[in-house]
Design an enzyme around this catalytic site. Structure first.
Site, short mmCIF file in Angstrom:
data_model
loop_
_atom_site.label_atom_id
_atom_site.label_comp_id
_atom_site.label_asym_id
_atom_site.label_seq_id
_atom_site.Cartn_x
_atom_site.Cartn_y
_atom_site.Cartn_z
N HIS A 166 0.72 -1.40 0.14
CA HIS A 166 0.06 -0.12 0.08
C HIS A 166 0.91 1.19 0.14
CE1 HIS A 166 0.52 -0.23 4.44
NE2 HIS A 166 0.62 1.24 4.38
N ASP A 204 -0.29 -7.54 1.38
CA ASP A 204 0.50 -6.11 1.46
C ASP A 204 1.87 -6.02 1.38
OD1 ASP A 204 0.10 -3.59 1.46
OD2 ASP A 204 -0.43 -3.14 3.47
N SER A 282 4.89 2.08 7.96
CA SER A 282 4.51 1.05 6.96
C SER A 282 5.85 0.50 6.34
CB SER A 282 3.22 1.52 6.38
OG SER A 282 2.10 1.48 7.03
#
Length: 436
Positions: A166, A204, A282
């Site tokens: 993402h 992801d 992330s």
């Protein structure tokens, strides 16, 4: 004491004085006794290595430090006050001189498995140089509307960077104005233009590649299978583009299911920690105290503190193998909703249905998707899977591991039904839709 000395005879005085001498000898005290009507006097001085030394000028047995417990007024019989004193061992014959304690730059090494003063710092230092900041411009209808900021880890000296999908791939209808290119900044300040090589939206996880003429730092991948709740971990990354940021915490859960978090789609498992992570973390590494990457930080719960989640590195390693072998992650699909059984669930199901098969473990099938490979194979709601491809199974995880990436290959499955009826079914998995 003077009252006692006056009450005893001279012979008893001698014994008492010996007792006082022995008692004071062990504690390094000096006391002088002058007994009336007697020519006897005594002074005890026991040289000991003192902890009261203030400087090297305290060198002789005559140096005395007045104690707060002593009285400065002379006694009625001229006895000196009780005092503490310090003696330099070198001034006393026969006493070996010990070298003074010296602090060293080396920190004491903790015992195996213990958390030392520098354990977390050392773990972070091993991985830190390989942690990078990623930036991807985002556009909407030809206009740049911002950037996607994240972190990554260089896991191979050929420039392979592990990160989150993402961060580098569109998830919200925006398009990447960089056309698959990523700005990569290393901890040492070097910048590169990276290319998105692979991305798996379901897990992801993504791979970015950079090319460098100079050596690149790398991080070692560890194993997440041996993690336990309570193990110390370190989260690293670039939250809010603040590079070289680390936070520490513990593992809260080693197999948090995606369904527990209200996430739909295929079953996924995460490592739950209480490490502080924020926007920009992330894709950054979750590191154990040995300085090994054991997870990829992926998300946090916004409405709570201390609830962060990472993809286990064992799952990531399998995804990387799929990327190398197939260029994508191949997942077989049966069309079954499954539930792990335990003694409590089995007892509850038997109370509701006396015909429920007599099992203690297995995988319950509560629902079968219409038109799925499982329905065509003859699966029914209520079946209990006890064997898959000739191997006993007690969990969904074991079923997934046995299937691997086998698509289009017949598989034998043994199920138990009401009245302990045992049936063998043959199912042919299909490749799962990555958007499911």
């Amino acid at each position: 004491m003077r009252h006692i000395l006056r009450k005893v005879s001279l012979s008893k005085d001698n014994a008492f004085i010996r007792l006082v001498a022995l008692a004071t000898a062990g504690s390094g005290l000096a006391y002088k006794l002058d007994i009336e009507d007697s020519d006897m006097s005594m002074r005890v001085s026991i040289p000991t290595r003192s902890h009261y030394t203030l400087s090297s000028s305290w060198g002789t047995p005559d140096t005395v430090l007045n104690s707060p417990f002593s009285s400065s007024a002379p006694s009625r019989h001229g006895h000196p006050p009780l005092s503490l004193f310090s003696v330099n061992p070198t001034s006393v014959p026969g006493v070996n001189k010990e070298p003074p304690f010296k602090e060293t730059s080396e920190s004491p090494k903790p015992c195996c498995g213990c958390l030392g003063r520098d354990t977390i710092a050392n773990a972070a230092a091993r991985v830190g140089p390989a942690v990078v900041n990623l930036s991807v411009p985002k556009g909407f209808q030809g206009l740049t509307v911002g950037k996607s900021i994240g972190s990554g880890t260089i896991i191979d000296d050929d420039g392979t960077i592990l990160t989150c999908a993402h961060v580098v791939v569109d998830f919200q209808g925006f398009t990447s104005s960089s056309k698959g290119k990523v700005d990569v900044t290393l901890q040492d300040g070097r910048t590169f233009e990276g290319i998105v090589v692979n991305a798996d939206l379901h897990s992801d996880i993504a791979i970015v590649k950079i090319t460098s003429k100079t050596p690149l730092p790398t991080a070692k991948l560890g194993s997440s299978s041996s993690l336990r709740p309570g193990d110390w971990v370190v989260a690293m990354g670039c939250p809010l583009s603040l590079q070289n940021t680390i936070t520490a915490g513990i593992v809260s859960c080693v197999d948090r299911k995606s369904s527990d978090l209200g996430l739909g789609g295929m079953r996924r498992e995460y490592l739950q920690t209480d490490c502080a992570i924020n926007a920009g973390n992330s894709g950054g590494p979750l590191v154990n105290i040995d300085g090994e990457v054991i997870g990829v930080n992926i998300m946090k719960v916004l409405a709570a503190d201390g609830l962060s989640f990472s993809v286990p590195i064992d799952s990531v390693s399998k995804i990387i193998d799929h990327f190398k072998t197939n260029g994508r992650v191949v997942r077989p699909w049966l069309g079954l909703k499954m539930l792990d059984l335990n003694d409590m669930i089995v007892t509850q199901l038997k109370e509701k249905d006396v015909m429920f098969p007599n099992v203690t473990k297995g995988v319950l099938v509560p629902m079968v998707s219409p038109g799925s490979p499982a329905e065509r194979a003859g699966f029914r709601p209520g079946d209990v899977v006890v064997e898959f491809e000739g191997k006993p199974v007690t969990s969904i995880k074991e079923v997934i591991e046995i299937m691997g990436d086998k698509v289009g290959k017949p598989m034998k499955v043994v199920v138990k039904r009401a009245k302990d009826t045992c049936i063998t079914l043959t199912v042919i998995p299909e490749e799962a839709n990555p958007d499911m």
